[in-house]
Design an enzyme around this catalytic site. Structure first.
Site, PDB file in Angstrom:
ATOM      1  N   GLY A   7       0.858  -1.182   0.000  1.00  0.00           N
ATOM      2  CA  GLY A   7       0.000   0.000   0.000  1.00  0.00           C
ATOM      3  C   GLY A   7       0.890   1.226   0.000  1.00  0.00           C
ATOM      4  N   GLY A  12      -0.552   2.353   7.097  1.00  0.00           N
ATOM      5  CA  GLY A  12      -0.574   1.509   8.291  1.00  0.00           C
ATOM      6  C   GLY A  12       0.187   0.205   8.151  1.00  0.00           C
ATOM      7  N   LYS A  13       1.093   0.119   7.180  1.00  0.00           N
ATOM      8  CA  LYS A  13       1.819  -1.131   6.965  1.00  0.00           C
ATOM      9  C   LYS A  13       2.659  -1.509   8.175  1.00  0.00           C
ATOM     10  CE  LYS A  13       3.957   0.203   3.200  1.00  0.00           C
ATOM     11  NZ  LYS A  13       3.291   1.501   3.046  1.00  0.00           N
ATOM     12  N   ASP A  80       9.549  -5.795   7.139  1.00  0.00           N
ATOM     13  CA  ASP A  80       9.012  -4.476   6.828  1.00  0.00           C
ATOM     14  C   ASP A  80       9.889  -3.813   5.761  1.00  0.00           C
ATOM     15  OD1 ASP A  80       7.035  -2.568   7.137  1.00  0.00           O
ATOM     16  OD2 ASP A  80       8.082  -1.493   8.734  1.00  0.00           O
ATOM     17  N   GLU A  81       9.306  -2.902   5.014  1.00  0.00           N
ATOM     18  CA  GLU A  81      10.029  -2.169   3.966  1.00  0.00           C
ATOM     19  C   GLU A  81      10.658  -3.132   2.954  1.00  0.00           C
ATOM     20  OE1 GLU A  81       9.350   0.803   4.190  1.00  0.00           O
ATOM     21  OE2 GLU A  81       9.594   1.641   6.202  1.00  0.00           O
TER      22      GLU A  81
END
Ligand SMILES: [Zn+2]
Length: 205
Positions: A7, A12-13, A80-81
């Site tokens: 997204g 909000g990831k 993440d990322e």
């Protein structure tokens, strides 16, 4: 299971990544949390709503299979990322799922400021068992759902440049703004956005 949640920034990831880690940990599962270029500038996953967790920084030469197998028992990874990882590291994530029974939950942007897909994100689309677009809570200035990240340099939308440039939180020369597709394509940043001081300064997240 390899899952990719994508997204635009601010959707909000990282918050979901932290929540997922918490849920799995509560079930007695053992995991590692990985990130790259987090907004905090350190090896941490931080979310805009103020949660944070120590994490392993994924350098380009980090072998993720070796990282995981060096641990006693790892049930899952929170990545993440993941859009900033190398394509090879995405392959390693698939190997971990297939050869080592690890569940991998990857989070990241799909596309860069030009609306072109990051190579790692593209590989995740190709390999993941499941791909989920996160419910977009972030809106363009016009009120439409925000879908694409614009890079704003000196008050104007950039169309060319390096794929990864972290927004400078001090000088605010480079910042990122979420736009709807229409306004990403037309380059209109909305009222008052030439004044960078008015807008929250974003990192690449
Ligand atoms: Zn718009």
């Amino acid at each position: 299971m390899l899952k990719f949640y994508f997204g635009p920034m601010d959707c909000g990831k990282s918050t979901l990544a932290l929540q997922m880690n918490y849920n799995h940990g509560r079930q007695g599962r053992r995991g590692l949390v990985l990130t790259k270029h987090d907004r905090s500038g350190g090896p941490k996953v931080t979310s805009r709503i103020g949660l944070g967790l120590e994490a392993i920084e994924v350098e380009d030469d980090l072998d993720l299979v070796r990282l995981v197998t060096a641990h006693d028992r790892i049930d899952y990874l929170i990545c993440d990322e993941a859009c900033f990882y190398t394509v090879e590291q995405i392959e390693q994530l698939a190997d971990l799922v297939d050869e080592h029974g690890v569940d991998v939950y990857a989070f990241g942007l799909a596309s860069d400021f030009r609306s072109v897909m990051f190579p790692a994100a593209q590989r995740l689309f190709e390999l993941a068992d499941e791909v989920c677009r996160l419910q977009v809570e972030v809106l363009c200035w016009c009120g439409r759902p925000g879908q694409l990240n614009a890079r704003v340099v000196g008050g104007a939308m950039a169309r060319t440049g390096e794929q990864v440039v972290i927004g400078d939180t001090d000088a605010a020369r480079v910042r990122y703004q979420v736009l709807c597709r229409r306004h990403h394509r037309s380059g209109r940043l909305g009222e008052g956005s030439a004044d960078a001081g008015h807008e929250p300064v974003q990192t690449a997240q």
